[in-house]
Design a protein around this motif. Sequence first.
Motif, PDB file in Angstrom:
ATOM      1  N   PRO A   1      -7.686  18.077  -1.228  1.00  0.00           N
ATOM      2  CA  PRO A   1      -6.281  18.530  -1.242  1.00  0.00           C
ATOM      3  C   PRO A   1      -5.507  18.105   0.001  1.00  0.00           C
ATOM      4  CG  PRO A   1      -7.725  20.291  -1.957  1.00  0.00           C
ATOM      5  CD  PRO A   1      -8.611  19.202  -1.447  1.00  0.00           C
ATOM      6  N   PHE A   2      -6.151  18.159   1.184  1.00  0.00           N
ATOM      7  CA  PHE A   2      -5.419  17.833   2.398  1.00  0.00           C
ATOM      8  C   PHE A   2      -5.258  16.331   2.581  1.00  0.00           C
ATOM      9  CE2 PHE A   2      -5.859  22.218   3.070  1.00  0.00           C
ATOM     10  CZ  PHE A   2      -5.034  22.600   4.134  1.00  0.00           C
ATOM     11  N   LEU A   3      -6.177  15.531   2.047  1.00  0.00           N
ATOM     12  CA  LEU A   3      -5.961  14.086   2.034  1.00  0.00           C
ATOM     13  C   LEU A   3      -4.739  13.748   1.179  1.00  0.00           C
ATOM     14  CD1 LEU A   3      -9.582  12.625   1.675  1.00  0.00           C
ATOM     15  CD2 LEU A   3      -8.049  12.356   3.631  1.00  0.00           C
ATOM     16  N   CYS A   4      -4.661  14.365   0.009  1.00  0.00           N
ATOM     17  CA  CYS A   4      -3.488  14.150  -0.856  1.00  0.00           C
ATOM     18  C   CYS A   4      -2.219  14.697  -0.217  1.00  0.00           C
ATOM     19  CB  CYS A   4      -3.708  14.810  -2.221  1.00  0.00           C
ATOM     20  SG  CYS A   4      -4.993  14.027  -3.211  1.00  0.00           S
ATOM     21  N   PHE A   5      -2.345  15.833   0.476  1.00  0.00           N
ATOM     22  CA  PHE A   5      -1.179  16.402   1.148  1.00  0.00           C
ATOM     23  C   PHE A   5      -0.684  15.478   2.247  1.00  0.00           C
ATOM     24  CE2 PHE A   5       0.626  18.832   4.679  1.00  0.00           C
ATOM     25  CZ  PHE A   5       1.681  19.469   4.051  1.00  0.00           C
ATOM     26  N   GLY A   6      -1.612  14.860   2.994  1.00  0.00           N
ATOM     27  CA  GLY A   6      -1.207  13.938   4.045  1.00  0.00           C
ATOM     28  C   GLY A   6      -0.436  12.746   3.502  1.00  0.00           C
ATOM     29  N   ILE A   7      -0.943  12.162   2.414  1.00  0.00           N
ATOM     30  CA  ILE A   7      -0.235  11.041   1.789  1.00  0.00           C
ATOM     31  C   ILE A   7       1.098  11.518   1.221  1.00  0.00           C
ATOM     32  CG2 ILE A   7      -0.332   9.313  -0.047  1.00  0.00           C
ATOM     33  CD1 ILE A   7      -3.382   9.371   0.237  1.00  0.00           C
ATOM     34  N   GLY A   8       1.062  12.680   0.547  1.00  0.00           N
ATOM     35  CA  GLY A   8       2.281  13.222  -0.037  1.00  0.00           C
ATOM     36  C   GLY A   8       3.333  13.562   1.004  1.00  0.00           C
ATOM     37  N   PHE A   9       2.902  14.019   2.177  1.00  0.00           N
ATOM     38  CA  PHE A   9       3.852  14.346   3.241  1.00  0.00           C
ATOM     39  C   PHE A   9       4.609  13.104   3.704  1.00  0.00           C
ATOM     40  CE2 PHE A   9       4.904  14.825   7.770  1.00  0.00           C
ATOM     41  CZ  PHE A   9       5.670  15.982   7.740  1.00  0.00           C
ATOM     42  N   MET A  10       3.889  11.997   3.867  1.00  0.00           N
ATOM     43  CA  MET A  10       4.552  10.751   4.265  1.00  0.00           C
ATOM     44  C   MET A  10       5.532  10.278   3.182  1.00  0.00           C
ATOM     45  SD  MET A  10       1.565   8.596   6.226  1.00  0.00           S
ATOM     46  CE  MET A  10       0.385   8.692   4.875  1.00  0.00           C
ATOM     47  N   LEU A  11       5.096  10.354   1.925  1.00  0.00           N
ATOM     48  CA  LEU A  11       5.987   9.933   0.830  1.00  0.00           C
ATOM     49  C   LEU A  11       7.187  10.861   0.728  1.00  0.00           C
ATOM     50  CD1 LEU A  11       3.400   9.022  -1.970  1.00  0.00           C
ATOM     51  CD2 LEU A  11       4.517   7.499  -0.323  1.00  0.00           C
ATOM     52  N   ASN A  12       6.965  12.148   0.962  1.00  0.00           N
ATOM     53  CA  ASN A  12       8.068  13.100   0.883  1.00  0.00           C
ATOM     54  C   ASN A  12       9.092  12.851   1.987  1.00  0.00           C
ATOM     55  OD1 ASN A  12       8.712  15.320  -0.920  1.00  0.00           O
ATOM     56  ND2 ASN A  12       8.757  16.610   0.912  1.00  0.00           N
ATOM     57  N   THR A  13       8.607  12.480   3.162  1.00  0.00           N
ATOM     58  CA  THR A  13       9.522  12.150   4.256  1.00  0.00           C
ATOM     59  C   THR A  13      10.404  10.961   3.892  1.00  0.00           C
ATOM     60  OG1 THR A  13       7.885  12.957   5.862  1.00  0.00           O
ATOM     61  CG2 THR A  13       9.653  11.544   6.697  1.00  0.00           C
ATOM     62  N   ILE A  14       9.795   9.949   3.262  1.00  0.00           N
ATOM     63  CA  ILE A  14      10.554   8.785   2.827  1.00  0.00           C
ATOM     64  C   ILE A  14      11.578   9.185   1.765  1.00  0.00           C
ATOM     65  CG2 ILE A  14      10.378   6.542   1.650  1.00  0.00           C
ATOM     66  CD1 ILE A  14       7.589   6.258   2.911  1.00  0.00           C
ATOM     67  N   ALA A  15      11.155  10.029   0.801  1.00  0.00           N
ATOM     68  CA  ALA A  15      12.068  10.457  -0.269  1.00  0.00           C
ATOM     69  C   ALA A  15      13.236  11.265   0.284  1.00  0.00           C
ATOM     70  CB  ALA A  15      11.303  11.274  -1.307  1.00  0.00           C
ATOM     71  N   ILE A  16      12.980  12.119   1.277  1.00  0.00           N
ATOM     72  CA  ILE A  16      14.064  12.901   1.893  1.00  0.00           C
ATOM     73  C   ILE A  16      15.041  11.968   2.609  1.00  0.00           C
ATOM     74  CG2 ILE A  16      14.573  14.588   3.695  1.00  0.00           C
ATOM     75  CD1 ILE A  16      11.933  15.980   2.970  1.00  0.00           C
ATOM     76  N   PHE A  17      14.513  10.982   3.289  1.00  0.00           N
ATOM     77  CA  PHE A  17      15.368  10.026   3.998  1.00  0.00           C
ATOM     78  C   PHE A  17      16.277   9.285   3.022  1.00  0.00           C
ATOM     79  CE2 PHE A  17      16.115   5.702   5.618  1.00  0.00           C
ATOM     80  CZ  PHE A  17      16.735   5.994   6.828  1.00  0.00           C
ATOM     81  N   TYR A  18      15.759   8.947   1.841  1.00  0.00           N
ATOM     82  CA  TYR A  18      16.549   8.233   0.842  1.00  0.00           C
ATOM     83  C   TYR A  18      17.408   9.172   0.000  1.00  0.00           C
ATOM     84  CZ  TYR A  18      14.506   3.566   1.416  1.00  0.00           C
ATOM     85  OH  TYR A  18      14.148   2.333   1.892  1.00  0.00           O
TER      86      TYR A  18
END
Length: 595
Positions: free
Chosen positions: A371-388
């Motif tokens: 779960p935390f490996l997926c959360f780490g990847i998801g956190f980076m993707l979420n940061t990109i999505a928020i920026f866009y």
Amino acid sequence: MLTTVGSTPFSLLAVIFFSLLISSPSFASESDHKYEADEPVTLWVNKVGPYNNPQETYNYFSLPFCRPEGHVAHRWGGLGEVLGGNELIDSQLDIKFRKNVEKTSMCELELDASKARQFKDAIENFYWFELFIDDLPLWGFVGELRSDKNGENTKHLLYTNKNFVIKYNGNQIIHVNMTQDGAKPVEDGTVYDMTYTVTWIPTTVSFAKRFEIYLDYPFFEHQIHWFSIFNSFMMVIFLTGLVSMILMRTLRNDYAKYAREDDDLESLERDVSEESGWKLVHGDVFRPPRSLSLLSAVVGTGAQLATLIFLVIILAIVGTLYIGRGAIVTTFIVCYAFTSFISGYVSGGMYSRHGGKNWIKSTILTASLFPFLCFGIGFMLNTIAIFYGSLAAIPFGTMVVVFIIWAFISFPLALLGTVVGRNWNGAPNNPCRVKTIPRPIPEKKWYLTPTVISLMGGLLPFGSIFIEMYFVFTSFWNYKVIVYYVYGFMLLVFLILIIVTVCVTIVGTYFLLNAENYHWQWTSFFSAASTAIYVYLYSIYYYHVKTKMSGFFQTSFYFGYTMMFCLGLGILCGAVGHLGSNLFVRRIYKNIKCD
């Protein structure tokens, strides 16, 4: 965004479960999908984005379309729908059941320089949008590029009229379709009369079959799909026959040698002097592996994922989960939480059998690693999505809900599974005693090293699933209007993958032990887990050859989501390979005389 509900964690958890239940396809509806004559029918607007970039989606009103007046109703359909980047907003169009509407004005849209530039950029990037009527999706393009006969003087044309054709049977909506016309040039200062029409047509199609129009039978049930299943099935027969014929035949000769009781002393000494291979490492083969807690965690998690995938596929076959928006994602998250007991049980038993002492560390690692490996990847993707400013950005409240599900369901079940596994399946039961001094491992040829065996082990399992990978990737990344529904195919491919992985890993383990290398535990795991490496390499090929994706946003999401998928696949296959090899190793050493 979710709001705070309840005053205790238990009340919050109850609300979460209620939300998950109402988001399933059995309950999710506009009332009961039944309408009276002239009853209002809501047209929901959802999202807009570049056609070639499936995850790069934005709020429908990020473009200057006609906005509804006053209070705007939003609709939240459940956890999976939010994670899927959906945000349904009431368009407030006057649509009533079985009442035709002639061309009617939605609004007068006046473009200034900024709005005209927005529409031109959207048309150049082939922006599409998604609507819903009675949970049935509609798609359309914002406009089109049109050139003259010489291919010059390209004009940006905006569609100004939407024609809705709705088919009904009795008091239920069966099919919806939308066409657009009235294309007009996008120019600064122009005022457009944005209009719509509604036409109701009776049909004899039953409500139960209304979703079949979205299922592409020729694509998914193509002859090549059947051929791939047959080809993989033949591979299973070949591999199981190979394991049975070569390995068991060789082992039977070794067993016979140990079983002879009438050999004279000279023959016995000759046999002992000729001993080589896997028999010489019986005193080290059950030595605890390096990083025992990590290996126990990934094997336990892999066993959980294998059970989870099998369960979700069965539920998708029985419950047609592909109909509901986000139903697959919701089901996956809930089932993952409730199958955490399996990961704890397998991990706890394995850790205890090998003499592990710090079982709390092992439990935390088992419950949180994937779960935390997926959360780490998801956190980076979420940061990109928020920026866009994309709808792909997960709201903070949704992340809180997911964390609560993990903290109050998944982790306690993993802890319970660990306790049960330690007590019921944690007693050491090795067929051979482990010697005090480790045996030195002799130098062997390069193709018998653990690295080569690990890399080669994933080729055949990947070969058994790569055709199915094409269909899964195509439905998820390339086609917006095609829904993956052939879960029967997926179940067969999944079972074939399990069998092929076990067979290949057993062969690799036998070769490694014959090379007098007793470090088979991690090698068996990586030999099966390397399947994920080849899937990821295939995803790179698919991205460059089969898609037209572009831009940092979509590239990040494509490879980020694929990495999550490959991590899960690697852990799943690795666990299956290790557990199969463990049974094989215990079986062969059970029949020899260990000192």
